[in-house]
Design an enzyme around this catalytic site. Structure first.
Site, PDB file in Angstrom:
ATOM      1  N   CYS A 253       7.105  18.766 -30.859  1.00  0.00           N
ATOM      2  CA  CYS A 253       7.398  19.164 -32.235  1.00  0.00           C
ATOM      3  C   CYS A 253       8.773  18.609 -32.562  1.00  0.00           C
ATOM      4  CB  CYS A 253       7.379  20.679 -32.406  1.00  0.00           C
ATOM      5  SG  CYS A 253       7.892  21.203 -34.066  1.00  0.00           S
TER       6      CYS A 253
ATOM      7  N   CYS B 125      10.950  21.325 -35.101  1.00  0.00           N
ATOM      8  CA  CYS B 125      11.514  22.557 -34.522  1.00  0.00           C
ATOM      9  C   CYS B 125      11.032  22.633 -33.079  1.00  0.00           C
ATOM     10  CB  CYS B 125      11.173  23.784 -35.340  1.00  0.00           C
ATOM     11  SG  CYS B 125       9.448  23.989 -35.728  1.00  0.00           S
ATOM     12  N   SER B 126      10.206  23.590 -32.734  1.00  0.00           N
ATOM     13  CA  SER B 126       9.713  23.652 -31.355  1.00  0.00           C
ATOM     14  C   SER B 126       8.353  24.332 -31.337  1.00  0.00           C
ATOM     15  CB  SER B 126      10.676  24.431 -30.461  1.00  0.00           C
ATOM     16  OG  SER B 126      11.962  23.903 -30.560  1.00  0.00           O
ATOM     17  N   CYS B 127       7.467  23.990 -32.289  1.00  0.00           N
ATOM     18  CA  CYS B 127       6.155  24.611 -32.358  1.00  0.00           C
ATOM     19  C   CYS B 127       5.426  24.445 -31.026  1.00  0.00           C
ATOM     20  CB  CYS B 127       5.324  23.984 -33.468  1.00  0.00           C
ATOM     21  SG  CYS B 127       6.049  24.246 -35.092  1.00  0.00           S
TER      22      CYS B 127
END
Lengths: 209, 122, 96
Positions: free
Chosen positions: A112, A115-117
């Site tokens: 991602c 962000c950090s999905c």
């Protein structure tokens, strides 16, 4: 349970010995105020914390093993991970999770960049490297180099397909069943499935013959 | 062309080092609590905020703070700002409560954050 | 919701650089790819991010790019691909 790293984690000192940081105090204060105002209850908070702790890569590993054993299940998992999880008594939450299948022709990797999905409702919270600038920046630009940093080399003839999961779905890799795993039962197969191979940065473990 | 600092796909960066000291850590109770608070205030029952607002709030911390704070520090900073904006909590009571919590803590409080792990530098 | 693009359609991602919360990564803006899947309607995250309703919901697509077309001097394999989920408001037709 499948564990894909053996190095020690940093030591965490006893909580009371360490000064509270600004943001730790903020977290505590916000939690207390929300409870006092009746926005959330202590029971609800505890239940969600327990739910967070209950998620681990083992749940994803069980699903992958089932998919390796059962083609019909695999088709249902590729169509809808959340629903397929339910069949196995696994709660994968309400955010839609999609599985992408590794084959002889395609190797999938998840990142991602915004962000950090991450499919946290199925396999737990992400490792720090997944959230780090180096992984988020470079995986789309030089995926094969990033893979070698995990010790993974994908032949040039195999397509590397990077999935940038920045929107409303979460992605996991359904790895290819490793050679030499023919005689294994579902539990033994699940032991071959690591968190990292469901992100796509490694391959499943090879069975000890 | 405006490229925002969190939108980092394709930028130069160092090696991933998945086996290094900053590659993983066991999440601390307070980090999980941040996650739990967000899940509750954004759930179907409450719908006080969305994950989209969380992300917008994190991005608006700006490049300096974004890089300085750890992952869950960014989260609680964003969640708290949004809860104040929406009138769910007041700045005054938040400040008072934070001071009370810090004063009551055996080892006291510090202004600075914890040492950073690799993920915190994202 | 009617999805404007069909599976297999060639689409171009808007080369736009607005300030604020944007859900289309910088590295695919202005690039051309192919629709591989229509994921359904999702409320517009760029409105949800500011506390608005996000309605009407937008079709969300999976768009497949040739990785070598995304980067100058890509050193991987020519067959490598990149898939990004993109909302319809960021796409236009790139059919010849």
């Amino acid at each position: 349970m499948a564990q894909d790293h053996s190095h020690p984690h940093p030591h965490q000192p006893d909580l009371e010995e360490t000064p509270l940081t600004h943001y730790q105090a903020m977290t505590e204060a916000v939690g207390q105020l929300l409870i006092e105002k009746g926005v959330i209850s202590g029971e609800e908070l505890r239940a969600v914390l327990e739910q967070i702790d209950s998620k681990s890569p083992a749940a994803g590993a069980r699903m992958v093993a089932r998919a390796w054993m059962d083609d019909d299940f695999k088709a249902r998992m590729l169509a809808d991970v959340n629903k397929a999880a339910e069949e196995m008594g696994i709660d994968a939450g309400t955010i839609p999770i999609r599985a992408v299948e590794n084959t002889e022709a395609v190797h999938n990797v998840i990142v991602c960049t915004l962000c950090s999905c991450y499919p946290r409702n199925l396999i737990g919270l992400p490792p720090d490297w997944y959230k780090a600038r180096s992984y988020r920046s470079r995986t789309v630009r030089e995926p094969r180099v990033v893979l070698t940093e995990f010790g993974t080399t994908i032949p040039d003839a195999v397509e590397v397909r990077v999935h940038d999961s920045t929107a409303d779905l979460r992605y996991m890799v359904l790895p290819a069943r490793p050679a030499g795993s023919e005689g294994l039962d579902e539990a033994a197969l699940a032991d071959l499935v690591t968190r990292d191979c469901m992100i796509g940065v490694t391959l499943p473990k090879t069975p000890d013959l | 062309m405006l490229r925002r600092h969190h939108d980092m796909g394709g930028l130069d960066a160092g090696p991933v080092d998945p086996f290094g000291p900053g590659a993983e850590h066991d999440y601390a109770p307070w980090e999980k609590k941040v996650d739990a608070i967000l899940r509750l205030v954004s759930d179907q029952k409450r719908q006080i905020m969305t994950v989209d607002e969380l992300r917008r709030g994190i991005e608006e911390l700006g490049p300096g703070v974004y890089d300085e704070l750890s992952y869950y520090e960014r989260w609680i900073a964003s969640v708290t700002n949004i809860l104040i904006e929406k009138g769910v909590i007041e700045i005054e009571e938040l400040g008072r409560r934070m001071a009370e919590i810090t004063d009551a803590w055996p080892a006291g409080g510090v202004a600075e954050a914890e040492p950073k792990t690799a993920g915190d530098l994202s | 919701m009617t999805a404007r693009f069909e599976i297999g359609a060639r689409v171009a991602v808007r080369a736009a650089y607005p300030p604020g919360h944007v859900r289309t990564p910088f590295f695919v803006r202005g690039k051309t790819g192919v629709v591989t899947e229509i994921l359904g309607p999702y409320r517009n995250p760029e409105a949800l991010a500011y506390g608005r309703s996000g309605d009407p919901a937008l079709p969300l697509y999976r768009i497949l790019f040739r990785t070598a077309e995304l980067w100058d001097g890509y050193e991987g394999s020519s067959g490598d691909t990149t898939v990004v989920d993109i909302y319809e408001n960021w796409l236009s037709s790139a059919e010849a």
